[in-house]
Design a protein around this motif. Structure first.
Motif: not given
Length: 431
Positions: A58-60, A116-119, A126-128, A168-170
């Motif tokens: 969440i911080g990211l 969510y935070g990573l996206i 594609l690579s994550n 999922v949608s992201l």
């Protein structure tokens, strides 16, 4: 929760105030990043010398949505990758994340937050592999009814289902599972148009907002009946002083682990923030007084240290309040397109006016804008009356030449008069 009194017509939002609030939030997040022997990241309560995957994600996301560069972003992401569960033989474990207070197994909420935070922070889908495995975990742990609980086969909840569909949608991975989720949400909408924390529970502002946002995550048309019915419920339950704050500001539930063991999940809601987010995404919220006042309320309730107070946690500085508030403020600005030239956004009932920077000190420009807005509203409201008056004057002028009698005049004037009466009855300016 502080109770701010507003004058009858506080309909202006200053872009400078929003920017100041967002910058203060970003400063707070940066200053509370933790690096110690146990890891690097953020804790759900800022100022603690520890961290967890959910708060770190969440911080990211906060810093990314505010376009704030952060030198330790990659270090924080590495901590998230290290904390992901791995178990190729157990689909209920492989790829998920959990809360530090639970630790032993992954849960829907934590897994969704991290994805969510990573996206949001720009990770390539594609690579994550971490994101891909996380979405696989959500797919494998979706309940048969289409919703999500904290773990597979635990009762589906509005909050948990929202965050799972958000992730999922992201990701746009396994997008097909959202059809089942949409069916579950629609099936459990209350007759008043809202949602509760679980099916059969009374509607609350935050869960109704989450229901709207879940449907949007699942591809539902914003003008559909379920969404518009829910938005109507939210507007009917607005209070001009307290916005959408109510007693239902947190929820708790247990996750059973055997016959005599369980773990408890506690969620603190920032209700007005989620409601405004739903109104901005699911309707024409930028043309509503309620939304303008709520944005001002959010700005005014920010604490000097850059966080938002939650009544159930005393003086603790919740990272979730920072996230929810900055998400709403940035979404509000994006709803207008580019506002780089704008100093003030003003609601005028049937329209929104943008004042350029510096123009707010020019009496002539402000007066011209106000007269234009007022004239527009008068024309919209009294158009039929104006047409009736013009028709009558025209008839009176040509009466002598055309040989009209007063009876002819009354007959000719009848139709525009009827239109005027109809408009007078049906015209309802927005409250």
């Amino acid at each position: 929760m502080p109770n701010f009194q507003f004058p009858d017509f506080q309909e202006k939002v200053t872009v400078e105030q929003i920017s100041r609030a967002c910058n203060l939030s970003a400063d707070t997040i940066v200053q509370n990043f933790v690096i110690n022997s146990s890891g690097a990241g953020w804790h759900q309560y800022l100022g603690q010398n520890r961290s967890g995957p959910s708060a770190t994600a969440i911080g990211l996301s906060i810093l990314s949505m505010l376009d704030r560069p952060f030198q330790y972003a990659n270090l924080a992401k590495e901590e998230l990758y290290k904390s992901q569960f791995r178990s190729k033989s157990n689909l209920a474990v492989e790829g998920g994340w959990t809360f530090p207070s639970i630790g032993a197994y992954p849960i829907t909420e934590a897994t969704s937050y991290v994805i969510y935070g990573l996206i949001i922070s720009g990770e390539s889908l594609l690579s994550n592999r971490a994101v891909q495995k996380g979405v696989e975990w959500l797919k494998n742990n979706q309940n048969a009814d289409g919703g999500w609980g904290s773990v597979h086969d635990s009762a589906s909840r509005t909050y948990s289902t929202y965050w799972a569909t958000c992730a999922v949608s992201l990701s746009r991975i396994h997008y097909d599972i959202l059809d089942m989720a949409r069916t579950w949400v629609k099936l459990h909408q209350n007759s008043d148009g809202g949602w509760g924390e679980i099916p059969t529970k009374l509607s609350t502002p935050v869960h109704t907002a989450l229901g709207v946002l879940t449907l949007l995550n699942c591809g539902e048309d914003p003008v559909s009946s379920p969404i518009q019915s829910a938005i109507g419920w939210l507007y009917r339950n607005w209070n001009q002083d307290t916005m959408w704050e109510s007693q239902d500001m947190h929820e708790e539930w247990d996750i059973a682990r055997g016959s005599n063991q369980w773990d408890r999940v506690r969620i603190r809601h920032f209700q007005t923030q989620w409601v405004v987010l739903a109104l901005l995404n699911g309707g024409i919220g930028i043309y509503r007084r309620e939304v303008f006042r709520a944005i001002n309320w959010i700005i005014r309730t920010q604490q000097p240290e850059g966080y938002w107070h939650h009544p159930s946690v005393g003086n603790a500085k919740s990272i979730w309040g920072v996230h929810d508030s900055t998400l709403v403020l940035t979404t509000f600005l994006r709803s207008f397109g580019s506002v780089s030239h704008t100093g003030v956004i003003e609601w005028l009932g049937t329209s929104v006016v943008f004042h350029k920077e510096g123009a707010t000190s020019s009496f002539g420009i402000l007066l011209a804008r106000q007269l234009f807005g007022t004239s527009k509203r008068l024309v919209l409201k009294y158009l039929s009356f104006l047409l009736a008056v013009v028709s009558l004057l025209a008839i009176l002028l040509i009466m002598p030449a055309m040989g009209f009698s007063w009876r002819d005049v009354l007959v000719a004037f009848f139709i525009p008069l009827v239109f005027f009466l109809i408009q007078l009855i049906i015209y309802r300016p927005r409250a």
